[in-house]
Design a protein around this motif. Structure first.
Motif, short mmCIF file in Angstrom:
data_model
loop_
_atom_site.label_atom_id
_atom_site.label_comp_id
_atom_site.label_asym_id
_atom_site.label_seq_id
_atom_site.Cartn_x
_atom_site.Cartn_y
_atom_site.Cartn_z
N ARG A 1 -12.68 8.55 8.13
CA ARG A 1 -13.47 9.00 7.23
C ARG A 1 -12.04 9.45 5.86
NH1 ARG A 1 -14.52 12.75 2.87
NH2 ARG A 1 -16.73 12.49 1.48
N THR A 2 -12.00 8.13 5.08
CA THR A 2 -10.61 7.78 5.01
C THR A 2 -10.80 8.32 3.21
OG1 THR A 2 -10.18 6.13 4.64
CG2 THR A 2 -9.38 6.87 6.66
N LEU A 3 -9.73 8.57 2.86
CA LEU A 3 -10.15 8.87 1.03
C LEU A 3 -9.46 7.45 0.74
CD1 LEU A 3 -8.57 12.17 0.02
CD2 LEU A 3 -11.36 11.51 1.01
N ALA A 4 -10.64 6.24 0.34
CA ALA A 4 -9.02 5.47 -0.74
C ALA A 4 -9.07 5.45 -2.11
CB ALA A 4 -10.28 4.04 0.16
N PHE A 5 -8.41 4.83 -2.41
CA PHE A 5 -7.76 4.38 -4.42
C PHE A 5 -7.72 3.30 -4.34
CE2 PHE A 5 -5.69 4.96 -8.05
CZ PHE A 5 -7.25 5.82 -8.95
N TRP B 1 1.17 -1.42 -0.21
CA TRP B 1 0.04 0.07 0.54
C TRP B 1 1.05 0.98 0.01
CZ3 TRP B 1 1.14 2.83 3.58
CH2 TRP B 1 1.11 2.19 4.97
N MET B 2 0.38 2.26 -0.33
CA MET B 2 1.19 3.89 0.19
C MET B 2 -0.11 4.87 0.15
SD MET B 2 1.86 4.28 -4.38
CE MET B 2 1.04 4.65 -5.36
N ALA C 1 -11.99 5.15 -7.32
CA ALA C 1 -11.74 6.26 -5.65
C ALA C 1 -12.70 5.93 -5.49
CB ALA C 1 -11.47 7.50 -6.12
N TYR C 2 -12.88 5.62 -3.95
CA TYR C 2 -14.01 5.92 -2.92
C TYR C 2 -13.71 6.52 -1.69
CZ TYR C 2 -11.28 1.61 -1.26
OH TYR C 2 -10.03 0.46 -1.65
N GLY D 1 -3.08 16.98 -0.28
CA GLY D 1 -2.98 18.63 0.36
C GLY D 1 -3.66 18.32 1.61
N GLU D 2 -5.21 18.77 2.14
CA GLU D 2 -5.64 18.71 2.98
C GLU D 2 -5.18 17.38 3.82
OE1 GLU D 2 -10.31 19.55 1.83
OE2 GLU D 2 -8.25 20.88 1.54
N GLN D 3 -5.42 16.00 2.68
CA GLN D 3 -6.10 14.61 3.38
C GLN D 3 -4.81 14.05 2.61
OE1 GLN D 3 -10.21 14.09 3.33
NE2 GLN D 3 -9.77 12.34 5.19
N GLU D 4 -4.92 12.95 3.06
CA GLU D 4 -4.34 12.00 2.22
C GLU D 4 -4.84 10.78 1.65
OE1 GLU D 4 -1.57 9.10 5.71
OE2 GLU D 4 -0.73 11.18 5.42
N ALA D 5 -5.09 10.44 0.51
CA ALA D 5 -5.32 9.20 0.07
C ALA D 5 -4.35 7.62 0.23
CB ALA D 5 -5.56 9.30 -1.32
N MET D 6 -5.14 6.45 0.41
CA MET D 6 -4.89 5.49 0.29
C MET D 6 -5.06 4.55 0.30
SD MET D 6 -3.12 2.71 2.79
CE MET D 6 -3.81 2.82 4.29
N VAL D 7 -3.68 4.17 -1.20
CA VAL D 7 -3.83 3.34 -2.62
C VAL D 7 -3.43 2.11 -1.67
CG1 VAL D 7 -3.01 3.11 -4.24
CG2 VAL D 7 -3.18 5.37 -3.53
N ARG D 8 -4.68 1.05 -2.63
CA ARG D 8 -3.73 -0.79 -2.56
C ARG D 8 -4.49 -0.40 -4.04
NH1 ARG D 8 -8.61 -0.18 1.45
NH2 ARG D 8 -7.85 1.14 3.03
#
Length: 171
Positions: free
Chosen positions: A154-158, A86-87, A122-123, A92-99
């Motif tokens: 609440r997270t940004l996921a990808f 993962w990475m 993205a979700y 910017g204001e948040q980070e996105a977790m990529v799997r």
């Protein structure tokens, strides 16, 4: 292998030195610079890529359960130090977790700080305390930092099906 590369480069040099006359182009024209990429997962292109801010606008419009297929560029904040599974991307204001789709590929562990291109879905999701702690442990966080995680967020996921990392020229 070196001989093959040398012959390949030599053939391009010879072909490029033809004495054909062509019209001169004005000096104000910009040259196109080709970037070579390492490809991970599905083969994708570097065309029609959203910026980080355009992607954040898309994330802001998503509700849990929504997905959007997209390709965007962002800077890698950190990568799983166990196996690159993962990475996190700086958004910017948040980070996105990529799997990575079906754990079909992994990232190099030393790409933090690099600008990359990801393609996939993205979700947004509600990440449990247990999952946050698991990822914090994989990321090399301290015991104190892991223990400080006490609430879901609440997270940004990808889910990436393809990733492009610019190749760095070695001198």
């Amino acid at each position: 292998m070196k001989k093959i590369l040398f012959l390949f480069a030599l053939s391009f040099a010879i072909l490029g030195c033809k004495n054909e006359k062509s019209e001169e182009t004005p000096l104000v024209e910009a040259e196109e610079i080709a970037i070579n990429y390492q490809t991970f997962g599905d083969k994708i292109s570097d065309e029609n890529v959203l910026s980080k801010s355009e992607m954040m606008d898309k994330y802001k419009s998503l509700k849990p359960g929504d997905t959007v297929n997209v390709k965007f560029t962002a800077t890698v904040k950190d990568v799983c130090q166990k196996k690159g599974c993962w990475m996190n991307l700086e958004m910017g204001e948040q980070e996105a977790m990529v799997r990575f789709k079906d754990y079909g590929f992994f990232m190099p562990k030393d790409i933090a700080g690099q600008e990359i291109i990801v393609n996939g879905k993205a979700y947004v999701e509600e990440m449990s305390v247990e999952d946050q702690r698991h990822y914090a442990e994989d990321g090399g966080k301290s015991v104190e930092e892991i223990a400080a995680i006490t609430a879901p967020k609440r997270t940004l996921a990808f889910e990436a099906d393809g990733v492009l990392i610019p190749e760095v020229e070695k001198q």
